[in-house]
Write an enzyme that holds these catalytic residues in place. Structure first.
Site, PDB file in Angstrom:
ATOM      1  NE  ARG A  46       3.048  -0.361  -4.470  1.00 15.16           N
ATOM      2  CZ  ARG A  46       3.050  -1.042  -3.333  1.00 15.16           C
ATOM      3  NH1 ARG A  46       3.524  -0.491  -2.213  1.00 15.16           N
ATOM      4  NH2 ARG A  46       2.588  -2.264  -3.276  1.00 15.16           N
ATOM      5  N   GLY A  47      -0.579   0.289  -3.698  1.00 16.08           N
ATOM      6  CA  GLY A  47      -1.019  -0.730  -2.731  1.00 16.08           C
ATOM      7  C   GLY A  47      -2.474  -0.451  -2.393  1.00 16.08           C
ATOM      8  CB  ALA A  48      -5.457  -2.661  -2.451  1.00 17.24           C
ATOM      9  NE  ARG A  77      -2.350   1.562 -10.215  1.00  9.53           N
ATOM     10  CZ  ARG A  77      -1.521   0.707  -9.594  1.00  9.53           C
ATOM     11  NH1 ARG A  77      -1.126   0.953  -8.355  1.00  9.53           N
ATOM     12  NH2 ARG A  77      -1.097  -0.376 -10.205  1.00  9.53           N
ATOM     13  CD  GLN A 184       5.391  -2.746  -7.941  1.00  4.74           C
ATOM     14  OE1 GLN A 184       6.103  -3.512  -8.594  1.00  4.74           O
ATOM     15  NE2 GLN A 184       4.309  -2.210  -8.460  1.00  4.74           N
ATOM     16  CG  ASP A 225      -4.177  -4.723  -6.059  1.00 10.03           C
ATOM     17  OD1 ASP A 225      -3.246  -5.528  -5.927  1.00 10.03           O
ATOM     18  OD2 ASP A 225      -4.059  -3.491  -5.919  1.00 10.03           O
ATOM     19  CG  ASN A 235      -1.546  -9.481  -5.161  1.00 12.66           C
ATOM     20  OD1 ASN A 235      -1.757  -8.351  -4.706  1.00 12.66           O
ATOM     21  ND2 ASN A 235      -0.425 -10.122  -4.906  1.00 12.66           N
ATOM     22  CE  LYS A 236       1.885  -4.908  -9.087  1.00 13.41           C
ATOM     23  NZ  LYS A 236       1.361  -3.982 -10.131  1.00 13.41           N
TER      24      LYS A 236
END
Ligand code: MRU
Length: 333
Positions: A46-48, A77, A184, A225, A235-236
Site C-alpha cells: 500500500r501507499g501511493a 484500488r 497504518q 494519494d 490522502n488517508k
C-alpha cells in the site's frame, strides 16, 4: 532505513505483507497478477508510490495478456494515481514492442518497471532534501497514516523528510496518528520511526486537537494519494480534519508527494475518486469485533484537503504553493 517494500525477485513480485506488521516482518512472493491484485486490495502492499512500483512489476507478471493485466491492476484500488500513472507507462512500452515474443517483451517491461522503482528512490531523496530545509532542530512534527519506506521504493515522502532532518543532526520529536480504521500510523509509522531511532509518540486520531491546543505541534507533514491540478489533495481519511485544526492553530501543514501523484487531468478535489472500503474494517480490527454485528458503518479510505489549507506541496521539483502546480506540469520522473 533499508526496507525492501516491493522488489522483483525470482520471477515474482516480492512484497512485505504489511498486514502482519508490527508483529511479524513477513515477505510474500506474488507469482501472478491475481495474487498481486488480491495483495493490493487487502493492503498487504500500500501507499501511493509503492502501488505504482508494484503495478509496474505486475505488468511484467502479466506480459502474456497486457490488456487484461492492466484492467485487473487498474481495478485494484481507485484513489492513488501513481498506480494508473505506472500502468500508462507500462502500457506504452508494451504497445511499442507489441511484435516481440512474450519472453522478450517481459525483458523490456522489466527494464521499465525497474526504472520506475529506481526513479522513485531518487525522487524520495530529492523531496526529503527540500522538505528537511523546512525543519528546525527542536521541532515537533505530527504525521498521519504511513508515508514512509513502507509506502515507497526508498525511505518515503513525509517520513523521508524526517529521516533526512535527523541525518542532518536536527533534533526532532514526532507524533504519529494511529490512523483509524486500519492503523497504518500505529502499526507501520511507529515501527518504521522507532527502527530509525526517531523520538516517536503514538496518539489516537482524536487527540491531535488537544495536542495542537497545548502548543505541542510545530508542523504537520503528510503524504498524498492524488493531488488535483488546483492543489486539492486526497490522502488517508483523517488528513482533512488535521489540516482544519492546523489552520485554526496557525500550524504549517505540508504535503510531500512526487510529481507522479499530481493528476493534472483533474481540476479540483471534488473529481478525485475516493475508495469506499468494507464496513467490517470500522466495526472491528482483524478478528476482534468492536461494534454490534448488524450495525451500519461508513468507511471512506481517503478524504480531500482543500488547497487553501495547505501551506506548501513538497515535490522532487521543489517546494510549491498549491496554486503553482502548473509550473511543473508534464515534468514527472
Ligand atoms: O490506504 P493506504 O494505506 O494505501 O493509504 C496510504 C496513504 O494515505 C499515504 O499517506 C499515501 O499513499 C502517501 S504514501 C507516500
Amino acid at each position: 532505513m533499508a526496507i525492501k517494500t516491493v522488489e522483483w525477485k525470482n520471477n515474482s513480485v516480492r512484497i512485505i505483507d504489511q498486514t502482519k506488521l508490527p508483529r511479524e516482518l513477513k515477505f510474500i512472493n506474488c507469482r501472478d497478477v491475481k495474487m498481486l491484485v488480491s495483495a493490493i486490495k487487502k493492503l498487504k502492499v500500500r501507499g501511493a508510490p509503492a502501488l505504482g512500483v508494484a503495478a509496474g512489476f505486475g505488468v511484467v507478471l502479466g506480459a502474456a495478456d497486457i490488456k487484461n493485466t492492466v484492467r485487473a491492476l487498474a481495478a485494484s484500488r481507485p484513489t492513488a494515481v501513481n498506480l494508473f500513472w505506472a500502468l500508462e507507462r507500462m502500457k506504452k512500452v508494451a504497445y511499442r514492442h507489441k511484435n516481440l515474443s512474450v519472453k522478450d517483451l517481459k525483458k523490456v517491461l522489466l527494464k521499465e518497471a525497474l526504472k520506475i522503482q529506481s526513479e522513485d528512490k531518487k525522487t524520495c531523496r530529492a523531496m526529503a532534501g527540500y522538505g528537511a530545509s523546512l525543519i528546525k532542530s527542536g521541532d515537533t512534527i505530527l504525521t498521519h497514516c504511513n508515508a514512509g519506506a513502507l509506502a515507497t521504493a526508498d525511505y518515503g515522502t513525509a517520513l523521508g523528510v524526517l529521516y533526512k532532518a535527523k541525518s542532518e543532526g536536527k533534533k526532532i520529536k514526532v507524533y504519529a496518528d494511529e490512523t483509524r480504521p486500519l492503523l497504518q500510523g500505529a502499526r507501520l509509522t511507529v515501527w518504521e520511526l522507532m527502527r530509525s531511532g526517531i523520538d516517536t509518540t503514538l496518539i489516537c486520531d482524536n487527540m491531535a486537537g488537544s495536542l495542537m491546543a497545548q502548543g505541542k505541534v510545530k508542523k504537520v507533514f503528510v503524504g498524498a494519494d492524488r493531488i488535483a491540478a488546483n492543489g486539492d489533495t486526497a490522502n488517508k481519511i483523517g488528513t482533512y480534519p488535521l489540516a482544519v485544526l492546523a489552520k485554526y492553530h496557525k500550524i504549517q501543514f505540508y504535503v510531500v508527494a512526487p510529481v507522479s501523484t499530481i493528476d493534472f487531468n483533474i481540476k479540483s478535489g471534488k473529481h478525485i475518486p475516493i475508495e469506499c472500503r468494507h464496513a467490517d474494517e470500522v466495526k472491528g480490527f482483524g478478528t476482534v469485533k468492536t461494534a454490534p454485528a448488524n450495525s451500519k458503518a461508513w468507511n471512506p479510505a481517503f478524504d480531500v484537503t482543500p488547497h487553501n489549507l495547505i501551506t506548501a506541496i513538497i515535490t522532487e521539483k521543489g517546494i510549491l504553493h498549491p496554486s503553482r502546480l502548473n509550473a511543473i506540469a508534464g515534468r514527472s520522473g
